[in-house]
Motif scaffolding. Structure first.
Motif, PDB file in Angstrom:
ATOM      1  N   ILE A   3       9.209  70.643  42.229  1.00 17.78           N
ATOM      2  CA  ILE A   3       8.739  70.569  40.841  1.00 17.78           C
ATOM      3  C   ILE A   3       8.192  69.179  40.550  1.00 17.78           C
ATOM      4  O   ILE A   3       7.160  69.036  39.893  1.00 17.78           O
ATOM      5  CB  ILE A   3       9.872  70.936  39.868  1.00 17.78           C
ATOM      6  CG1 ILE A   3      10.250  72.407  40.033  1.00 17.78           C
ATOM      7  CG2 ILE A   3       9.471  70.652  38.432  1.00 17.78           C
ATOM      8  CD1 ILE A   3      11.443  72.826  39.232  1.00 17.78           C
ATOM      9  N   PHE A   4       8.841  68.152  41.037  1.00 17.45           N
ATOM     10  CA  PHE A   4       8.380  66.784  40.836  1.00 17.45           C
ATOM     11  C   PHE A   4       6.976  66.598  41.398  1.00 17.45           C
ATOM     12  O   PHE A   4       6.088  66.082  40.723  1.00 17.45           O
ATOM     13  CB  PHE A   4       9.351  65.801  41.509  1.00 17.45           C
ATOM     14  CG  PHE A   4       8.816  64.394  41.556  1.00 17.45           C
ATOM     15  CD1 PHE A   4       8.813  63.602  40.425  1.00 17.45           C
ATOM     16  CD2 PHE A   4       8.306  63.871  42.743  1.00 17.45           C
ATOM     17  CE1 PHE A   4       8.323  62.309  40.469  1.00 17.45           C
ATOM     18  CE2 PHE A   4       7.811  62.585  42.795  1.00 17.45           C
ATOM     19  CZ  PHE A   4       7.822  61.794  41.650  1.00 17.45           C
ATOM     20  N   TRP A   5       6.755  67.031  42.635  1.00 15.34           N
ATOM     21  CA  TRP A   5       5.439  66.856  43.256  1.00 15.34           C
ATOM     22  C   TRP A   5       4.384  67.709  42.567  1.00 15.34           C
ATOM     23  O   TRP A   5       3.226  67.307  42.442  1.00 15.34           O
ATOM     24  CB  TRP A   5       5.508  67.161  44.749  1.00 15.34           C
ATOM     25  CG  TRP A   5       6.231  66.084  45.493  1.00 15.34           C
ATOM     26  CD1 TRP A   5       7.459  66.171  46.068  1.00 15.34           C
ATOM     27  CD2 TRP A   5       5.797  64.729  45.694  1.00 15.34           C
ATOM     28  NE1 TRP A   5       7.810  64.962  46.628  1.00 15.34           N
ATOM     29  CE2 TRP A   5       6.802  64.062  46.409  1.00 15.34           C
ATOM     30  CE3 TRP A   5       4.647  64.016  45.343  1.00 15.34           C
ATOM     31  CZ2 TRP A   5       6.697  62.733  46.781  1.00 15.34           C
ATOM     32  CZ3 TRP A   5       4.552  62.692  45.720  1.00 15.34           C
ATOM     33  CH2 TRP A   5       5.566  62.062  46.420  1.00 15.34           C
ATOM     34  N   ALA A   6       4.766  68.892  42.110  1.00 14.30           N
ATOM     35  CA  ALA A   6       3.815  69.749  41.388  1.00 14.30           C
ATOM     36  C   ALA A   6       3.401  69.097  40.070  1.00 14.30           C
ATOM     37  O   ALA A   6       2.207  69.067  39.727  1.00 14.30           O
ATOM     38  CB  ALA A   6       4.437  71.121  41.138  1.00 14.30           C
ATOM     39  N   LEU A   7       4.368  68.567  39.331  1.00 13.92           N
ATOM     40  CA  LEU A   7       4.040  67.886  38.075  1.00 13.92           C
ATOM     41  C   LEU A   7       3.213  66.630  38.320  1.00 13.92           C
ATOM     42  O   LEU A   7       2.296  66.319  37.548  1.00 13.92           O
ATOM     43  CB  LEU A   7       5.318  67.523  37.320  1.00 13.92           C
ATOM     44  CG  LEU A   7       6.043  68.679  36.652  1.00 13.92           C
ATOM     45  CD1 LEU A   7       7.370  68.205  36.064  1.00 13.92           C
ATOM     46  CD2 LEU A   7       5.178  69.301  35.580  1.00 13.92           C
ATOM     47  N   LEU A   8       3.506  65.926  39.380  1.00 16.48           N
ATOM     48  CA  LEU A   8       2.737  64.743  39.726  1.00 16.48           C
ATOM     49  C   LEU A   8       1.289  65.114  40.038  1.00 16.48           C
ATOM     50  O   LEU A   8       0.352  64.456  39.570  1.00 16.48           O
ATOM     51  CB  LEU A   8       3.380  64.039  40.918  1.00 16.48           C
ATOM     52  CG  LEU A   8       2.823  62.673  41.285  1.00 16.48           C
ATOM     53  CD1 LEU A   8       3.151  61.670  40.191  1.00 16.48           C
ATOM     54  CD2 LEU A   8       3.408  62.217  42.609  1.00 16.48           C
ATOM     55  N   ALA A  14      -5.170  66.088  35.747  1.00 25.35           N
ATOM     56  CA  ALA A  14      -5.474  65.983  34.316  1.00 25.35           C
ATOM     57  C   ALA A  14      -6.013  64.589  33.979  1.00 25.35           C
ATOM     58  O   ALA A  14      -6.994  64.464  33.234  1.00 25.35           O
ATOM     59  CB  ALA A  14      -4.227  66.284  33.493  1.00 25.35           C
ATOM     60  N   CYS A  15      -5.406  63.550  34.539  1.00 24.69           N
ATOM     61  CA  CYS A  15      -5.870  62.181  34.271  1.00 24.69           C
ATOM     62  C   CYS A  15      -7.281  61.960  34.800  1.00 24.69           C
ATOM     63  O   CYS A  15      -8.118  61.359  34.120  1.00 24.69           O
ATOM     64  CB  CYS A  15      -4.918  61.173  34.903  1.00 24.69           C
ATOM     65  SG  CYS A  15      -3.353  61.041  34.048  1.00 24.69           S
ATOM     66  N   VAL A  16      -7.562  62.441  35.985  1.00 19.05           N
ATOM     67  CA  VAL A  16      -8.898  62.278  36.563  1.00 19.05           C
ATOM     68  C   VAL A  16      -9.934  63.040  35.735  1.00 19.05           C
ATOM     69  O   VAL A  16     -11.012  62.519  35.441  1.00 19.05           O
ATOM     70  CB  VAL A  16      -8.916  62.743  38.039  1.00 19.05           C
ATOM     71  CG1 VAL A  16     -10.332  62.841  38.563  1.00 19.05           C
ATOM     72  CG2 VAL A  16      -8.095  61.789  38.895  1.00 19.05           C
ATOM     73  N   THR A  17      -9.603  64.261  35.326  1.00 14.89           N
ATOM     74  CA  THR A  17     -10.541  65.073  34.542  1.00 14.89           C
ATOM     75  C   THR A  17     -10.812  64.445  33.181  1.00 14.89           C
ATOM     76  O   THR A  17     -11.966  64.257  32.783  1.00 14.89           O
ATOM     77  CB  THR A  17      -9.975  66.495  34.357  1.00 14.89           C
ATOM     78  OG1 THR A  17      -9.753  67.061  35.650  1.00 14.89           O
ATOM     79  CG2 THR A  17     -10.934  67.362  33.577  1.00 14.89           C
TER      80      THR A  17
END
Length: 57
Positions: A3-8, A14-17
């Motif tokens: 879950i941690f890696w998926a959220l990361l 999202a930040c790049v977009t």
């Protein structure tokens, strides 16, 4: 841990977009003044913001 890696990964995408859209909508950096924004990036103008339907205008 998965879950941690998926959220990361989702946060990074999202930040790049969002950053790309903001950068293309902003003033062009030195040397890029004559370049065009890609077609998939919406132009942000005061008229667009006023017509966005926020209920106050």
């Amino acid at each position: 841990m998965v879950i941690f890696w998926a959220l990361l990964a989702v946060g990074f995408v999202a930040c790049v977009t969002i950053g790309s859209v903001a950068w293309y909508s902003s003033k062009r950096p030195a040397g890029w003044e004559g370049s065009e924004a890609p077609g998939w990036v919406n132009k942000i103008t005061p008229k667009n913001l006023r017509d966005s339907g926020d209920g106050n205008g």
